[in-house]
Design an enzyme around this catalytic site. Structure first.
Site, PDB file in Angstrom:
ATOM      1  N   ASP A  84       0.858  -1.181   0.000  1.00 38.94           N
ATOM      2  CA  ASP A  84       0.000   0.000   0.000  1.00 38.94           C
ATOM      3  C   ASP A  84       0.896   1.234   0.000  1.00 38.94           C
ATOM      4  O   ASP A  84       2.089   1.157   0.299  1.00 38.94           O
ATOM      5  CB  ASP A  84      -0.898  -0.009   1.248  1.00 38.94           C
ATOM      6  CG  ASP A  84      -1.800   1.215   1.297  1.00 38.94           C
ATOM      7  OD1 ASP A  84      -2.475   1.498   0.296  1.00 38.94           O
ATOM      8  OD2 ASP A  84      -1.805   1.919   2.323  1.00 38.94           O
ATOM      9  N   SER A  85       0.285   2.376  -0.263  1.00 39.66           N
ATOM     10  CA  SER A  85       1.032   3.628  -0.213  1.00 39.66           C
ATOM     11  C   SER A  85       1.439   3.975   1.220  1.00 39.66           C
ATOM     12  O   SER A  85       2.287   4.825   1.419  1.00 39.66           O
ATOM     13  CB  SER A  85       0.166   4.751  -0.785  1.00 39.66           C
ATOM     14  OG  SER A  85      -1.064   4.812  -0.086  1.00 39.66           O
ATOM     15  N   CYS A 129      -3.656  -0.948  -2.142  1.00 41.59           N
ATOM     16  CA  CYS A 129      -3.909   0.470  -2.406  1.00 41.59           C
ATOM     17  C   CYS A 129      -4.763   0.612  -3.671  1.00 41.59           C
ATOM     18  O   CYS A 129      -4.386   0.114  -4.729  1.00 41.59           O
ATOM     19  CB  CYS A 129      -2.565   1.169  -2.605  1.00 41.59           C
ATOM     20  SG  CYS A 129      -2.702   2.892  -3.062  1.00 41.59           S
ATOM     21  N   GLU A 147      -6.286   9.997   8.725  1.00 44.00           N
ATOM     22  CA  GLU A 147      -4.924   9.869   9.280  1.00 44.00           C
ATOM     23  C   GLU A 147      -4.738  10.800  10.478  1.00 44.00           C
ATOM     24  O   GLU A 147      -3.917  10.538  11.355  1.00 44.00           O
ATOM     25  CB  GLU A 147      -3.881  10.141   8.192  1.00 44.00           C
ATOM     26  CG  GLU A 147      -3.932   9.052   7.143  1.00 44.00           C
ATOM     27  CD  GLU A 147      -2.602   8.713   6.521  1.00 44.00           C
ATOM     28  OE1 GLU A 147      -1.597   9.376   6.798  1.00 44.00           O
ATOM     29  OE2 GLU A 147      -2.578   7.743   5.733  1.00 44.00           O
ATOM     30  N   CYS A 202     -11.153   3.350  -1.628  1.00 46.61           N
ATOM     31  CA  CYS A 202      -9.906   3.847  -1.031  1.00 46.61           C
ATOM     32  C   CYS A 202      -9.719   3.123   0.301  1.00 46.61           C
ATOM     33  O   CYS A 202     -10.693   2.885   1.032  1.00 46.61           O
ATOM     34  CB  CYS A 202     -10.014   5.358  -0.810  1.00 46.61           C
ATOM     35  SG  CYS A 202      -8.630   6.025   0.136  1.00 46.61           S
ATOM     36  N   HIS A 246      -8.722   4.022   3.074  1.00 46.41           N
ATOM     37  CA  HIS A 246      -9.060   4.731   4.312  1.00 46.41           C
ATOM     38  C   HIS A 246     -10.562   4.834   4.581  1.00 46.41           C
ATOM     39  O   HIS A 246     -10.966   5.084   5.704  1.00 46.41           O
ATOM     40  CB  HIS A 246      -8.481   6.150   4.264  1.00 46.41           C
ATOM     41  CG  HIS A 246      -6.993   6.214   4.373  1.00 46.41           C
ATOM     42  ND1 HIS A 246      -6.157   5.544   3.511  1.00 46.41           N
ATOM     43  CD2 HIS A 246      -6.187   6.869   5.255  1.00 46.41           C
ATOM     44  CE1 HIS A 246      -4.900   5.787   3.844  1.00 46.41           C
ATOM     45  NE2 HIS A 246      -4.891   6.590   4.895  1.00 46.41           N
TER      46      HIS A 246
END
Ligand code: DGL
Length: 281
Positions: free
Chosen positions: A10-11, A77, A156, A188, A190
């Site tokens: 993932d990023s 990701c 985040e 996504c 998140h």
């Protein structure tokens, strides 16, 4: 090959929502997770840059082409998956599963002739990959795509349950909610962290696609059986395997292991167990 771990990348930390699904669905498997914490976010970058980063990480996880160190690569990701999954699948000596394809397949099954909405980063929406897959898989479906770039920094920041996040979500999703989609893909890593907020805005008639579970189902189909004998009831996420004392996940990140450990707890639901190694390209 059979005894090798599954590579996941993932990023940054968001892919831990996918890893969490994999750990649950495949209790006998080991994983190597790479989080590109030095170069996150990918969602605001060009596709050329995201492809370059993805190739570097894939090469690191696979190692030698003749003797790969992983048996499969999962691109957790969405942005990297949208840009690089098809290309890496052609280039790598191991199977590649991208979170985008898995999520689109599940959505198409759920609403083959309905309205399917997808929300994701700017780069993912710009790639049109979700729309392309959905048009192939469910040609009769209507597809709505919406970028929600502020969701990643808000999550985040730890503001998953915060008035600012709710306000931002209303602004992004009001138009989409009016169309009353049958299905919504959280495109996504998140977004599952703010699923409750999103659900309240789009309404109960909309079913949310659980991409981490969709990926886990795809992976499960490709790796029948388990490699480590587990003692029932003793598995915990990211914990050591009771029978062999081998940590189930090895973590590699490109920056700041201390911050990774802190934020990872939020995404994994518990602190990551096992080594977190710093790796720079
Ligand atoms: N992992 C990214 C994704 O799923 C979100 C974070 C980023 O922009 O890098 O698209």
């Amino acid at each position: 090959m059979k005894n090798l771990p599954i590579g996941v990348f993932d990023s940054g930390i968001g892919g831990l929502t996918v890893l969490r699904g994999l750990l649950r669905a495949l209790p006998g498997e080991r994983f190597v997770y790479f989080g590109d914490t030095a170069r996150v976010p990918y969602g605001t970058k060009s596709s050329e840059t995201v492809l370059r980063y993805s190739r570097e990480i894939a090469a690191f996880l696979v190692g030698s082409v003749k003797k790969p160190k992983i048996k499969m690569l999962v691109i957790a990701c969405n942005t990297a998956s949208a840009v690089a999954a098809k290309i890496l699948a052609k280039e790598l000596p191991v199977p590649v599963i991208g979170v985008v394809e898995a999520g689109a397949q599940q959505a198409a099954k759920m609403a083959p002739a309905g309205t399917i909405a997808v929300i994701a980063t700017k780069a993912t929406i710009k790639s049109s990959v979700y729309v392309k897959y959905l048009k192939q898989l469910a040609p009769k479906a209507r597809v709505i795509a919406q970028a929600c770039p502020l969701f990643v920094p808000l999550v985040e920041e730890g503001w998953s349950d915060h008035p600012v996040t709710r306000q931002v979500a209303r602004i992004y999703l009001n138009f989409l909610a009016k169309r009353k989609p049958d299905v919504l893909i959280l495109g996504c890593t998140h977004y599952p962290m703010i699923q409750d907020t999103i659900e309240k805005i789009v309404g109960r008639q909309t079913v949310i696609v659980d991409s981490p579970s969709a990926v886990a189902d795809c992976v499960k189909k490709m790796v029948p059986g388990t490699i480590i004998k587990m003692v029932p009831g003793t598995i915990s996420l990211g914990a050591q395997t009771p029978s062999s004392a081998i940590p189930r996940v090895k973590f590699f990140i490109s920056d700041d292991p201390a911050r990774f450990k802190q934020t990872a707890t939020l995404f994994l639901g518990q602190p990551p167990v096992g080594a977190v190694k710093l790796t720079r390209f």
